[in-house]
Design an enzyme around this catalytic site. Structure first.
Site, PDB file in Angstrom:
ATOM      1  N   GLU A 148       0.880  -1.155   0.000  1.00 48.29           N
ATOM      2  CA  GLU A 148       0.000   0.000   0.000  1.00 48.29           C
ATOM      3  C   GLU A 148       0.927   1.217   0.000  1.00 48.29           C
ATOM      4  O   GLU A 148       1.820   1.304   0.841  1.00 48.29           O
ATOM      5  CB  GLU A 148      -0.863  -0.028   1.270  1.00 48.29           C
TER       6      GLU A 148
ATOM      7  N   ARG B 163       5.362 -12.633   9.557  1.00 43.53           N
ATOM      8  CA  ARG B 163       5.972 -11.307   9.445  1.00 43.53           C
ATOM      9  C   ARG B 163       7.364 -11.371  10.026  1.00 43.53           C
ATOM     10  O   ARG B 163       7.638 -12.163  10.934  1.00 43.53           O
ATOM     11  CB  ARG B 163       5.187 -10.282  10.275  1.00 43.53           C
TER      12      ARG B 163
ATOM     13  N   LYS C 202       4.419   0.781   9.787  1.00 44.94           N
ATOM     14  CA  LYS C 202       4.557   2.053   9.071  1.00 44.94           C
ATOM     15  C   LYS C 202       3.970   3.214   9.872  1.00 44.94           C
ATOM     16  O   LYS C 202       4.497   4.316   9.876  1.00 44.94           O
ATOM     17  CB  LYS C 202       3.851   1.967   7.711  1.00 44.94           C
TER      18      LYS C 202
HETATM   19  P1  ATP Z   1       2.461  -1.921   8.006  1.00 45.72           P
HETATM   20  O1  ATP Z   1       1.772  -2.700   9.057  1.00 45.72           O
HETATM   21  O2  ATP Z   1       3.861  -1.541   8.310  1.00 45.72           O
HETATM   22  O3  ATP Z   1       1.647  -0.780   7.469  1.00 45.72           O
HETATM   23  P2  ATP Z   1       1.515  -3.478   5.868  1.00 45.72           P
HETATM   24  O4  ATP Z   1       1.423  -4.931   6.030  1.00 45.72           O
HETATM   25  O5  ATP Z   1       0.275  -2.686   5.957  1.00 45.72           O
HETATM   26  O6  ATP Z   1       2.635  -2.947   6.827  1.00 45.72           O
HETATM   27  P3  ATP Z   1       1.752  -3.306   3.063  1.00 45.72           P
HETATM   28  O7  ATP Z   1       2.253  -2.177   2.279  1.00 45.72           O
HETATM   29  O8  ATP Z   1       0.294  -3.584   3.025  1.00 45.72           O
HETATM   30  O9  ATP Z   1       2.238  -3.103   4.548  1.00 45.72           O
HETATM   31  O10 ATP Z   1       2.563  -4.629   2.754  1.00 45.72           O
HETATM   32  C1  ATP Z   1       3.010  -5.055   1.497  1.00 45.72           C
HETATM   33  C2  ATP Z   1       3.427  -6.490   1.615  1.00 45.72           C
HETATM   34  O11 ATP Z   1       4.501  -6.610   2.543  1.00 45.72           O
HETATM   35  C3  ATP Z   1       2.311  -7.348   2.142  1.00 45.72           C
HETATM   36  O12 ATP Z   1       2.309  -8.562   1.446  1.00 45.72           O
HETATM   37  C4  ATP Z   1       2.658  -7.544   3.589  1.00 45.72           C
HETATM   38  O13 ATP Z   1       2.113  -8.731   4.059  1.00 45.72           O
HETATM   39  C5  ATP Z   1       4.187  -7.546   3.544  1.00 45.72           C
HETATM   40  N1  ATP Z   1       4.766  -7.119   4.827  1.00 45.72           N
HETATM   41  C6  ATP Z   1       4.532  -5.976   5.498  1.00 45.72           C
HETATM   42  N2  ATP Z   1       5.195  -5.948   6.662  1.00 45.72           N
HETATM   43  C7  ATP Z   1       5.879  -7.117   6.744  1.00 45.72           C
HETATM   44  C8  ATP Z   1       6.755  -7.709   7.708  1.00 45.72           C
HETATM   45  N3  ATP Z   1       7.065  -7.084   8.843  1.00 45.72           N
HETATM   46  N4  ATP Z   1       7.276  -8.920   7.435  1.00 45.72           N
HETATM   47  C9  ATP Z   1       6.980  -9.559   6.296  1.00 45.72           C
HETATM   48  N5  ATP Z   1       6.165  -9.070   5.350  1.00 45.72           N
HETATM   49  C10 ATP Z   1       5.614  -7.865   5.561  1.00 45.72           C
HETATM   50 MG    MG Z   2      -1.421  -2.543   5.025  1.00 42.54          MG
END
Ligand code: ATP
Ligand code: MG
Length: 587
Positions: A61, A287, A297
């Protein structure tokens, strides 16, 4: 000098090492469960599900910068595609215009490239808004979706909970015609934000909460960074994600474990649509979390907003920008991610484990330079002068990187007044202090053996200058009579040294699991995570170091030259292998 792990060292050893800390798991058996994703792909291939095709995607995102956790996902998504000769695309999950921006889109593309991956194509979920809207109409027409006038609180209360039955909305039995009309008017802007939502009509008594009539669309009058004011309704993640996967032809859609309970919904939507090809398959993995830092984030943004760090690229941030500015090589991050692998159990890895990969990569690639961070003047009283009475300058040839002869040598000037590290001299040496002290001989690296003779002090009694004599017969650093010294020290010629500022970084959070005690990671912020050392004296060759390049300051650590500010260096990582120490402790 501290030994540096061989590139394969940490990998080979880790599997046998028990956890260092009870709270920190995953270090003991990084491949627990094996690579179950590769196994799933292999079995799909064997069964001919996708006729041998493998297509993945990385779906961020665009609401922030990528961090080390994303690096794990990127490595897994691109890695699987590579392993099976498939393709991996980048897809922006840009369904929430409130928090997204072009700035984030651009940075994500750049960071993925920096990490070493090239998406086969770049897509946007917002490109599918028309198709998603048409599919929503088709669900409405078939009585599988309805417009609900309840507000979000009422909807959430009506869903019940585990062991608590759901309550059907009073609007659930609207006719398809009425629903279609209302949905069109939601998009036409006739209703206020939040006044209505579109929900899938699934099962309010389903054991899986996700299936209790999930919301598909909400009204948001926010300008979207790509579609502008075209839309008044925006799809939610669950409605957009699987359908975007299907449109693109994704075969294996990897996401993190918190989406495991969403999988039945992912499948439900796909099963109720007329798809152009076989359904993609969602697979979940753990994760990545690291000790002493955070990867949300939202919280990273708070670090910036509250001024604890200077921005997304602050070298203390776990963002790819931050790690890059700090000097972490992309290859080290990739190596770490593939070493920890994908697993089904959430784990927090020791940050020292990542640092071991950084150190091992830099040991092989970084040029060696001499830098004195805390300078003390060393005056060689018997140093010769030339015909004009000026001190002679000798140039010594020094090896750039003993690990890589192809990096060649450089010359460094040596003269009668030098700087050494203040810590390398002790007027009254404590036991086991083998560096310079009065009457003791040491080696100045690659140059001569010198013996300290006396000190000069300021009015407060601090040593401000050390005097010494050198032995001209020891040119290059070895005594012809074979006598040994216990210490080799780095130095720079005072007359030729350049001034530099060096930023020393420590853990951003003092505890391994920030916020474990109080629930708020910010309670554990390290107030001393950054110390600026000015007036450092460094070798002239460092002027030619490229912006962003990482060098080894001999005996001290690895330092990245700032991309913008001249003669500013960021400490990437020290020389000591702390991960080895942790492994040792836990044996
Ligand atoms: P945040 O919680 O930091 O906002 P998010 O999961 O909302 O992270 P996205 O931009 O939606 O972030 O994630 C893009 C991809 O990266 C998704 O497939 C998500 O599952 C993966 N991802 C995000 N954070 C992690 C992490 N800490 N470890 C492994 N994969 C991750
Ligand atoms: Mg997200």
């Amino acid at each position: 000098m501290t030994s540096v792990p061989s590139p394969t060292g940490p990998v080979a050893d880790l599997a046998a090492a028990p956890d260092a800390q009870a709270t920190v798991s995953g270090a003991s058996d990084p491949t627990a469960g094996g690579d179950f994703i590769a196994a799933a792909v292999r079995s799909d291939n064997a069964a001919g599900v996708y006729r041998g095709r493998v297509q993945t995607r990385f779906p961020p995102e665009p609401n922030g910068y990528l961090h080390i956790g994303h690096a794990k996902a990127v490595t897994a998504d691109f890695g699987i595609a590579e392993e099976f000769s498939g393709i991996c695309n980048l897809r922006f999950d840009d369904t929430n215009p409130d928090t997204e921006s072009v700035e984030f889109v651009d940075s994500i593309v750049e960071d993925i490239r920096w990490l070493g991956y090239e998406p086969a194509a770049v897509f946007y979920a917002s490109d599918y808004f028309e198709q998603l809207y048409a599919w929503a109409e088709s669900l409405i027409e078939r009585g599988l979706a309805y417009v609900d006038d309840q507000d979000i609180e009422a909807i959430s209360a009506g869903r019940g909970g585990f062991g608590k039955p759901g309550v059907e909305s009073p609007y659930r039995e609207r006719s398809p015609q009425e629903n279609l009309d209302l949905f069109h008017r939601m998009q036409a802007g006739e209703f206020a934000d939040g006044a209505k939502v579109l929900r899938a009509k699934i099962d309010m008594q389903a054991e899986n909460m996700q299936l209790r009539d999930p919301v598909m669309y909400r009204i948001r009058r926010t300008r979207h960074h790509r579609t502008g004011d075209r839309w008044c309704v925006y799809p939610l993640y669950d409605w957009a994600h699987g359908q975007s996967d299907a449109i693109e032809g994704v075969t294996h859609s990897m996401c993190t474990l918190e989406f495991e309970s969403h999988r039945p919904l992912y499948d439900w939507f796909l099963e109720h649509l007329d798809l152009p090809r076989e359904k993609p398959r969602q697979l979940e993995f753990a994760r990545l979390e690291l000790t002493h830092t955070i990867t949300s984030k939202r919280r990273l943004a708070r670090l910036i907003d509250e001024g604890h760090v200077s921005g997304w690229d602050d070298p203390r941030m776990p963002t790819l920008r931050g790690l890059r500015r700090r000097g972490y090589p992309a290859a080290a991050i990739r190596g770490f991610c593939s070493h920890i692998g994908v697993t089904k159990t959430n784990s927090r890895h020791n940050i020292e484990e990542l640092e071991a990969f950084v150190r091992s990569e830099l040991n092989a690639t970084a040029l060696r330079r001499m830098a004195v961070l805390n300078p003390l003047k060393l005056v060689i009283d018997n140093w010769p002068v030339d015909a004009d009475g000026e001190p002679v300058v000798e140039w010594f040839e020094l090896v750039n990187n003993p690990e890589n002869p192809a990096d060649g040598t450089r010359t460094a000037p040596f003269s009668g007044v030098l700087y050494i590290e203040a810590d390398d001299f002790a007027e009254t040496p404590p036991p086991k202090f083998f560096r310079l002290s009065l009457g003791r001989e040491v080696r100045l690296r690659g140059a001569f053996l010198v013996t300290a003779t006396e000190v000069v002090k300021d009015d407060d009694g601090n040593v401000i200058e050390v005097h010494a004599t050198y032995d001209p017969a020891t040119r290059g650093g070895d005594a012809p009579d074979g006598r040994k010294v216990k210490s080799t020290m780095h130095w720079v010629s005072a007359e030729h040294a350049l001034d530099a500022t060096v930023m020393l970084y420590d853990r951003l959070f003092t505890t391994e699991v920030p916020g474990e005690a109080t629930g708020d990671p910010f309670d554990d912020l390290n107030p001393d995570s950054c110390v600026a050392l000015t007036g450092c004296k460094v070798e002239g060759a460092l002027e030619a170091t490229s912006p962003g390049e990482v060098v080894q300051f001999e005996r001290i650590g690895y330092f990245a030259k700032d991309p913008v500010t001249p003669m500013l260096f960021h400490r990437t990582v020290g020389l000591k292998d702390e991960w080895a120490k942790i492994r040792q402790r836990s044996r």
